[in-house]
Design an enzyme around this catalytic site. Structure first.
Site, PDB file in Angstrom:
ATOM      1  N   ASN A   1       0.788  -1.325  -0.277  1.00 17.61           N
ATOM      2  CA  ASN A   1       0.195  -0.310  -0.417  1.00 17.61           C
ATOM      3  C   ASN A   1       0.828   1.144  -0.338  1.00 17.61           C
ATOM      4  OD1 ASN A   1       0.566  -0.723   2.387  1.00 17.61           O
ATOM      5  ND2 ASN A   1      -1.433   0.140   3.427  1.00 17.61           N
TER       6      ASN A   1
ATOM      7  N   GLY B   1       2.331  -5.830   8.321  1.00 20.13           N
ATOM      8  CA  GLY B   1       1.707  -6.652   7.271  1.00 20.13           C
ATOM      9  C   GLY B   1       0.612  -6.558   8.070  1.00 20.13           C
ATOM     10  N   SER B   2      -0.400  -7.171   8.433  1.00 16.78           N
ATOM     11  CA  SER B   2      -1.278  -7.861   9.027  1.00 16.78           C
ATOM     12  C   SER B   2      -1.123  -8.486  10.525  1.00 16.78           C
ATOM     13  CB  SER B   2      -2.295  -9.121   8.197  1.00 16.78           C
ATOM     14  OG  SER B   2      -2.032 -10.752   8.165  1.00 16.78           O
TER      15      SER B   2
ATOM     16  N   GLY C   1       1.917 -11.199  11.053  1.00 12.72           N
ATOM     17  CA  GLY C   1       2.883 -10.855  12.370  1.00 12.72           C
ATOM     18  C   GLY C   1       3.248 -11.303  13.374  1.00 12.72           C
TER      19      GLY C   1
ATOM     20  N   GLU D   1       5.086  -3.652  12.664  1.00  9.90           N
ATOM     21  CA  GLU D   1       3.994  -2.651  12.238  1.00  9.90           C
ATOM     22  C   GLU D   1       2.265  -3.170  11.789  1.00  9.90           C
ATOM     23  OE1 GLU D   1       1.625  -0.025  12.271  1.00  9.90           O
ATOM     24  OE2 GLU D   1       3.317   0.732  13.460  1.00  9.90           O
TER      25      GLU D   1
ATOM     26  N   CYS E   1      -3.461   0.912   7.073  1.00 10.12           N
ATOM     27  CA  CYS E   1      -3.318   0.234   8.787  1.00 10.12           C
ATOM     28  C   CYS E   1      -3.653   1.669   9.841  1.00 10.12           C
ATOM     29  CB  CYS E   1      -2.201   0.367   9.197  1.00 10.12           C
ATOM     30  SG  CYS E   1      -0.979   1.314   8.565  1.00 10.12           S
TER      31      CYS E   1
ATOM     32  N   GLU F   1       8.217   3.173  13.786  1.00  5.91           N
ATOM     33  CA  GLU F   1       9.410   3.237  13.055  1.00  5.91           C
ATOM     34  C   GLU F   1       8.992   4.955  12.980  1.00  5.91           C
ATOM     35  OE1 GLU F   1       7.378   1.511   9.646  1.00  5.91           O
ATOM     36  OE2 GLU F   1       8.781  -0.397  10.002  1.00  5.91           O
TER      37      GLU F   1
END
Length: 494
Positions: free
Chosen positions: A150, A226-227, A231, A248, A282, A462
């Protein structure tokens, strides 16, 4: 176009010669590129390259490492429009958003170039005479960076640039849907003159390339966006091997609109937050928590504005909402509309796959507003990752905050109010890594920490200087110049 892996300074195919395809989600007939279907052997080669390069890269002075990153930023400026146009074709986001994605990479480059001169440690007095004490940052080694589709420029830059400035070498494993953007970005790192092996790129599927990176003993850190489900699996794998991991993950973000809010401003935030990037962020606004006194009026405003949104190809400057990234995402969002209806939610607008005219060959889903949603419904609790927003009615501020917090995620949040006391209560009481007052839930600035709480991550951040803590180890150094044995942690006091 043919994309390749980039290992030890060379562009090479997968060892098997197998390939995958990247296609335009707005028109699946258009082939963007082929790219390698890499496997464990390709990962072995990339890790060997990164480990060899680490021996010398870690010794390059941090300010000099920052100069390389500054060159990448300059190259991103030169190629901004080309990369943005490519991004719109490959993953579907409108061109204005794609330019913003590249600009985030530019901002990141110049920020972390400066961090090369600010990898600060600490000096502190020793408890003993003639003894010096300090702490310094040291690099970790080889970092595997697994990134989503994304934000195919911004997120790789968020990870690669601080990792490199800190003295690590990296292996980028991009999402299959944005392989061409990844190739272009890594080519810019090559053009900036980074030595062979410092940056490596391995294309392929998560179940092969991702798995091989997670399990490889030569990888020191895994950074994944990601999801939450994936994760959790990554965290478990890294935990078994004591590998450092930064996660994340997902979000179920809410925007609260109180009765004293500027409704026009809140409307702009809601539309942008819910339908920007087709809801594929997200940080997207997937819940609108509305005070009962303004709910009907605000809902009418929301419906009118949503009905005017233009869907189309991302490269069309008139497009407001682009396609979803692939058929799987389209089916996922469509499934959640079935769930919403079965739970008793009311579809006020949208709620369907669009196939009319120019949309026929793409993965378009109508911007959707769900009413009569209660906090216990799945559509109020699970991440949909599409252009769908749920309306929830509340009668007071405390109730709004309680419902906002009633989720397993905690990434972004937003409150619209003119009451400064409420604003500060929200900043104190909301359980999220990001809180906006009178702003939408989406949007990030590179010099501030980005991340969340609960199942949104594992506590790391991050962006900003916080990212330096992900990509470095602290080393404590003592220099005893007393000429005699001095014993710390022994009771020397009389």
């Amino acid at each position: 176009m043919t994309c390749l892996n980039y290992i030890n300074g060379e562009w090479i195919p997968a060892q098997s010669g197998a390939t995958l395809e990247s296609r335009n989600p707005a028109d699946w007939r258009e082939l963007i590129a082929t790219f390698p279907r890499s496997e464990a052997g390709d990962v072995d080669a990339a890790v060997a390259s990164a480990r060899q390069a680490y021996r010398t890269w870690r010794l390059v002075p941090a300010p000099a490492r920052g100069e390389f990153i500054h060159k990448v930023g300059e190259l991103l400026i030169q190629h901004k429009e080309t990369l943005a146009q490519l991004m719109s074709r490959e993953m579907g986001k409108p061109i204005a958003e794609a330019r913003g994605d590249v600009q985030e990479g530019i901002d990141c480059a110049f920020y972390y170039a400066g961090e090369g001169r600010r990898l600060f440690g600490q000096t502190t007095p020793s408890e003993m005479p003639n003894k010096f004490a300090m702490s310094v940052r040291t690099p970790l080694g080889v970092c595997a960076l697994i990134t989503p589709w994304n934000f195919p420029v911004a997120i790789p830059c968020w990870k690669m640039m601080p990792a490199l400035v800190c003295g690590n070498t990296v292996i980028l494993k991009p999402a299959k849907d944005t392989s061409t953007c990844a190739n272009f970005l890594v080519w810019l790192f090559q053009e900036a003159g980074l030595p062979p092996g410092v940056v490596n790129l391995v294309h392929g599927a998560g179940e092969t390339v991702g798995k091989a990176l997670l399990e490889h003993p030569g990888v020191d850190l895994v950074s994944f966006t990601g999801s939450s489900k994936t994760g959790a699996e990554i965290g478990a794998t890294c935990g078994r091997t004591h590998k450092r991991v930064c996660l994340e993950l997902g979000g179920k973000n809410a925007q609260v609109v109180m009765e004293d809010a500027d409704l026009e401003l809140a409307l702009e935030g809601a539309i942008w937050g819910a339908f920007g990037t087709s809801g594929q962020r997200c940080t997207a606004t997937s819940r609108l928590i509305l005070h009962r006194d303004i709910k009907d009026k605000f809902t009418a405003m929301l419906l009118e504005h949503t009905s005017k949104l233009r869907l189309g190809h991302g490269n069309d400057p008139n497009t407001d909402v682009g396609p979803l990234v692939n058929q799987g995402q389209l089916q996922r969002v469509s499934h959640y509309l079935e769930v919403a209806r079965s739970e008793g939610a009311k579809v006020l607008i949208g709620g369907e796959i669009l196939k009319d005219g120019e949309l026929h060959h793409g993965f378009f889903f109508a911007p959707t507003i769900l009413d009569k949603v209660t906090p216990d419904m799945r559509v109020a609790r699970e991440e949909i990752f599409g252009p769908v927003v749920a309306l929830i009615e509340v009668s007071e501020f405390e109730e709004a905050i309680a419902i906002l917090n009633d989720t397993s995620y905690g990434l972004s949040s937003s409150v619209y109010t003119r009451d400064v006391n409420r604003a500060f209560q929200a900043m104190r009481d909301i359980e999220a890594g990001i809180t906006y007052i009178n702003g939408p839930t989406i949007g990030a600035e590179v010099h501030l920490p980005f991340g969340g709480v609960k199942q949104t991550g594992n506590g790391h951040r991050e962006a900003g200087s916080a990212a330096l803590d992900v990509f470095t180890e602290w080393k404590t150094v003592y220099v005893d110049f007393s000429g005699k044995l001095q014993r710390a942690q022994i009771d020397n006091r009389e």
